[in-house]
Design a protein around this motif. Structure first.
Motif, PDB file in Angstrom:
ATOM      1  N   GLN A   1      -3.245   3.627  -2.258  1.00  0.00           N
ATOM      2  CA  GLN A   1      -3.517   2.647  -3.294  1.00  0.00           C
ATOM      3  C   GLN A   1      -2.786   1.355  -2.976  1.00  0.00           C
ATOM      4  O   GLN A   1      -1.700   1.374  -2.409  1.00  0.00           O
ATOM      5  CB  GLN A   1      -3.029   3.151  -4.648  1.00  0.00           C
ATOM      6  CG  GLN A   1      -3.661   4.426  -5.096  1.00  0.00           C
ATOM      7  CD  GLN A   1      -3.040   4.900  -6.398  1.00  0.00           C
ATOM      8  OE1 GLN A   1      -2.662   4.109  -7.239  1.00  0.00           O
ATOM      9  NE2 GLN A   1      -2.933   6.195  -6.549  1.00  0.00           N
ATOM     10  N   MET A   2      -3.387   0.239  -3.361  1.00  0.00           N
ATOM     11  CA  MET A   2      -2.740  -1.062  -3.191  1.00  0.00           C
ATOM     12  C   MET A   2      -2.305  -1.585  -4.550  1.00  0.00           C
ATOM     13  O   MET A   2      -2.989  -1.375  -5.554  1.00  0.00           O
ATOM     14  CB  MET A   2      -3.693  -2.045  -2.526  1.00  0.00           C
ATOM     15  CG  MET A   2      -3.908  -1.753  -1.082  1.00  0.00           C
ATOM     16  SD  MET A   2      -4.614  -3.177  -0.280  1.00  0.00           S
ATOM     17  CE  MET A   2      -5.187  -2.403   1.209  1.00  0.00           C
TER      18      MET A   2
ATOM     19  N   GLN B   1       0.847  -1.192   0.000  1.00  0.00           N
ATOM     20  CA  GLN B   1       0.000   0.000   0.000  1.00  0.00           C
ATOM     21  C   GLN B   1       0.872   1.228   0.000  1.00  0.00           C
ATOM     22  O   GLN B   1       1.747   1.389   0.838  1.00  0.00           O
ATOM     23  CB  GLN B   1      -0.914   0.032   1.218  1.00  0.00           C
ATOM     24  CG  GLN B   1      -1.796   1.273   1.246  1.00  0.00           C
ATOM     25  CD  GLN B   1      -2.831   1.228   2.343  1.00  0.00           C
ATOM     26  OE1 GLN B   1      -3.372   0.186   2.637  1.00  0.00           O
ATOM     27  NE2 GLN B   1      -3.098   2.364   2.953  1.00  0.00           N
TER      28      GLN B   1
ATOM     29  N   ALA C   1      -2.226   1.553   7.223  1.00  0.00           N
ATOM     30  CA  ALA C   1      -2.719   0.179   7.102  1.00  0.00           C
ATOM     31  C   ALA C   1      -2.544  -0.595   8.404  1.00  0.00           C
ATOM     32  O   ALA C   1      -3.422  -1.341   8.808  1.00  0.00           O
ATOM     33  CB  ALA C   1      -2.008  -0.539   5.961  1.00  0.00           C
TER      34      ALA C   1
END
Length: 125
Positions: A39-40, A32, A99
């Motif tokens: 965004q991953m 990420q 995350a």
């Protein structure tokens, strides 16, 4: 023109190694990118590069050196893009990032450290 890119990102998932009938092996690491709009991306390690995944842990922040690869599928008129990683730098800096904070927030705050310890004797069962 170079198709090599560097991505500084956090490891959010390490998928199992896949072995195909041909003997080809690959392993995918989901990362990420911490940006205004996180965004991953899936980063692929193939053949002898798979060993680089061994030192990674979920939550690690590192710089991934990748080759941008693409294939065109004429029948579906589509392009497929992949990131083939060949080098990882600064792995292991297990910092608190969005995350890891999100994953940690899913654990109830009143959860005991030891599941065998009963902190609330008032429950009748």
């Amino acid at each position: 023109m170079s198709t090599s890119i560097e991505i500084e990102a956090e490891v959010v998932k390490i998928l199992d190694k896949e072995t195909f009938d041909s003997g080809f092996e690959k392993q995918v690491v989901r990362i990420q990118v911490d940006d205004k709009y996180p965004q991953m991306h899936d980063v692929e390690f193939v053949k002898d590069k798979i060993e680089k995944v061994q030192g990674l842990r979920i939550g690690d922040t590192a710089t991934f050196h990748c080759n941008l690869r693409g294939n065109y599928w004429e029948k579906g008129d589509r392009c497929f893009t992949s990131l083939g990683c060949w080098k990882i730098e600064n792995a292991g800096s297990n910092e608190s990032t969005p995350a890891t904070r999100a994953a940690a927030s899913k654990v109830p705050a009143n959860m005991p450290d030891d599941p065998g310890v009963d902190d609330n004797d008032e429950i009748p069962f």
